[in-house]
Write a protein that holds these residues in place. Structure first.
Motif, short mmCIF file in Angstrom:
data_model
loop_
_atom_site.label_atom_id
_atom_site.label_comp_id
_atom_site.label_asym_id
_atom_site.label_seq_id
_atom_site.Cartn_x
_atom_site.Cartn_y
_atom_site.Cartn_z
N ARG A 277 0.83 -1.20 0.00
CA ARG A 277 0.00 0.00 0.00
C ARG A 277 0.87 1.26 0.00
NH1 ARG A 277 -3.91 -0.57 -2.38
NH2 ARG A 277 -4.62 1.39 -1.53
N PRO A 278 0.38 2.34 -0.62
CA PRO A 278 1.22 3.53 -0.79
C PRO A 278 1.18 4.52 0.38
CG PRO A 278 -0.84 3.79 -2.00
CD PRO A 278 -0.87 2.41 -1.41
N GLU A 279 0.24 4.36 1.31
CA GLU A 279 0.00 5.47 2.24
C GLU A 279 1.16 5.74 3.19
OE1 GLU A 279 -2.12 2.93 1.72
OE2 GLU A 279 -4.02 3.79 1.01
N GLU B 58 7.07 6.15 4.38
CA GLU B 58 8.35 5.80 5.03
C GLU B 58 8.57 4.28 5.08
OE1 GLU B 58 6.39 8.34 5.92
OE2 GLU B 58 7.86 9.88 5.38
N ALA B 59 7.49 3.50 5.10
CA ALA B 59 7.64 2.04 5.14
C ALA B 59 8.35 1.51 3.89
CB ALA B 59 6.27 1.38 5.29
N TRP B 60 8.34 2.31 2.83
CA TRP B 60 8.97 1.86 1.58
C TRP B 60 10.49 1.82 1.68
CZ3 TRP B 60 6.78 0.25 -3.09
CH2 TRP B 60 5.39 0.10 -3.02
N GLY B 61 11.04 2.64 2.56
CA GLY B 61 12.49 2.62 2.76
C GLY B 61 12.93 1.29 3.35
N ALA B 62 12.20 0.84 4.36
CA ALA B 62 12.52 -0.45 4.99
C ALA B 62 12.34 -1.59 3.99
CB ALA B 62 11.63 -0.66 6.22
N GLU C 128 2.51 5.54 -8.75
CA GLU C 128 1.28 5.89 -9.45
C GLU C 128 0.20 6.40 -8.49
OE1 GLU C 128 0.53 1.67 -10.74
OE2 GLU C 128 -1.53 2.24 -10.38
N SER C 129 0.31 6.04 -7.20
CA SER C 129 -0.71 6.48 -6.23
C SER C 129 -0.30 7.74 -5.49
CB SER C 129 -0.97 5.37 -5.22
OG SER C 129 -1.25 4.15 -5.86
N LEU C 130 0.82 8.33 -5.85
CA LEU C 130 1.27 9.55 -5.17
C LEU C 130 0.90 10.77 -6.01
CD1 LEU C 130 4.80 8.41 -3.89
CD2 LEU C 130 2.57 8.18 -2.78
#
Ligand code: LMR
Ligand code: NA
Length: 392
Positions: free
Chosen positions: A219-221, A224-228, A241-243
């Motif tokens: 999920r995109p919300e 910061e979780a994307w860094g991990a 695409e969701s940003l």
């Protein structure tokens, strides 16, 4: 030059509704733009009329000023529908500005840094390896495509044990890459997974096969979780695409959350915003692979962006005519998408620039647009074994 009117048309891009926008001027020049299709698309025409009331009589060549006004008159950041409408207005302003000078839009962006724009074909599903190979070969022969985007899911993530989901993907991808060594594949996990460890495990099943990228597994919300997540992956991680804006992309980049960003020029507010996002990404050594699953006008806008963008990587592309895959498998030819008379079509897997054509370099079929071609579209909603719902 002054803006004198806005016309919006409800048309259709295959199975999805599509709102196309014309901005007219007192110089007799018309510019065209395409809104993203989020679902409640009947809400877009009145929203566009409201926004046009805020910019009527402006000089359309003052693009940055007009977009600032549209944002400043809103107080709160516009969301999905507001930015879909603003995107189409932005596109039309660039088209007018370039047509007024009789040049392609990319000439207003510092000129082209490349002679042609590489595209990949969206397949959006995960058919049998032999089916994928045969489809890719046909598309390669017809248009020179060498890159394709599939789904990585070969089992029902909402119903099957996770180990089975992983094994099904691993077995499939192994055969697929062995029988298609000449093609590059990207895998779009479509923001379906909720648990980050699952997103990491799935990416690491794909990694040994060196895919082009692994797209939006969770999920995109929580940006910061994307860094991990990225820190656990050896496969290139793509998302975006969701940003909505350069501020969200800055957070993603600062979190080290993407190897490739995928803003959508019909979602983020248009070409001006897209350029700002790309410049931010460039400073993080991150390339841009624009999200572009929709229509031929959006593709034309993207072509000009890509032509002038130093850190452009590859553009998503869907053929406007013919049978095509979507998330449900192969869909028959339904007459295609007809509002652009002369869409950019790939040759040798690339779209050619049209240096002799002003604006976006395409002709809109205004007669075709006179008919309202609205078609209801919404996302599917999977039901889990316990009756709860999930993302499709
Ligand atoms: C894509 O990347 O093309 C898809 O995620 C488009 C979509 O919204 O299903
Ligand atoms: Na996607």
């Amino acid at each position: 030059m002054r803006l004198t009117g806005l016309r919006s048309y409800m048309t259709r891009d295959r199975d999805r509704p599509r709102v196309i926008v014309a901005l007219d001027t007192d110089a007799g020049i018309t510019g065209w733009g395409e809104c993203y299709n989020h679902g409640p698309d009947r809400a877009l025409p009145p929203l566009l009329d409201y926004l046009f009331g805020q910019i009527a009589d402006e000089d359309p060549r003052r693009i940055e000023r007009i977009l600032l006004k549209l944002l400043q008159l809103q107080r709160f950041p516009p969301g999905a529908l507001g930015l879909a409408a603003i995107s189409a207005i932005d596109h039309a302003l660039w088209d007018i500005s370039a047509k007024a000078l009789d040049v392609p839009v990319y000439q207003l962006l510092g000129g082209s840094v490349r002679d042609r724009v590489r595209v990949y074909l969206g397949v959006y599903s995960a058919p049998e390896p032999e089916e994928v190979r045969d489809f890719c070969k046909v598309q390669h022969e017809a248009h020179g495509f060498t890159a394709f985007k599939l789904s990585p899911f070969r089992a029902d993530i909402h119903a099957e044990p996770w180990g089975r989901v992983l094994k099904a993907t691993g077995d499939w991808v192994e055969v697929l890459h062995a029988i298609c060594p000449e093609f590059e594949f990207a895998y779009d996990a479509h923001a379906k997974l909720f648990e980050p460890w699952q997103a990491a495990q799935l990416g690491n099943v794909l990694a040994p096969h060196h895919p082009l990228f692994y797209e939006e597994p969770m999920r995109p919300e929580n940006i910061e979780a994307w860094g991990a997540l990225k820190a656990q992956l050896s496969v290139p991680l793509a998302t975006g695409e969701s940003l909505y804006s350069r501020f969200e992309f800055l957070r993603l980049l600062q979190a080290g959350g993407a190897d490739i960003v995928q803003p959508d020029i019909c979602v983020v507010g248009g070409l001006l915003e897209m350029r700002k996002i790309a410049a931010l990404a460039e400073a993080f050594y991150v390339p841009v692979a624009p999200h572009n699953p929709m229509g031929p006008l959006a593709t034309a806008v993207n072509l000009h962006f890509a032509a002038a963008c130093p850190n452009f990587k590859i553009l998503e592309y869907r053929l406007p005519h013919g049978a095509a895959y979507n998330g449900d498998g192969m869909q028959p030819d339904d007459g295609g998408t007809r509002y652009v008379k002369d869409p950019y079509l790939p040759v040798d897997g690339h779209l050619q620039l049209r240096p002799d054509r002003p604006g976006w370099g395409v002709e809109i079929d205004e007669d075709y647009l006179q008919t309202d071609r609205y078609v209801h579209w919404e996302r599917k909603l999977p039901i889990r074994p316990d009756g709860s719902t999930g993302y499709c």
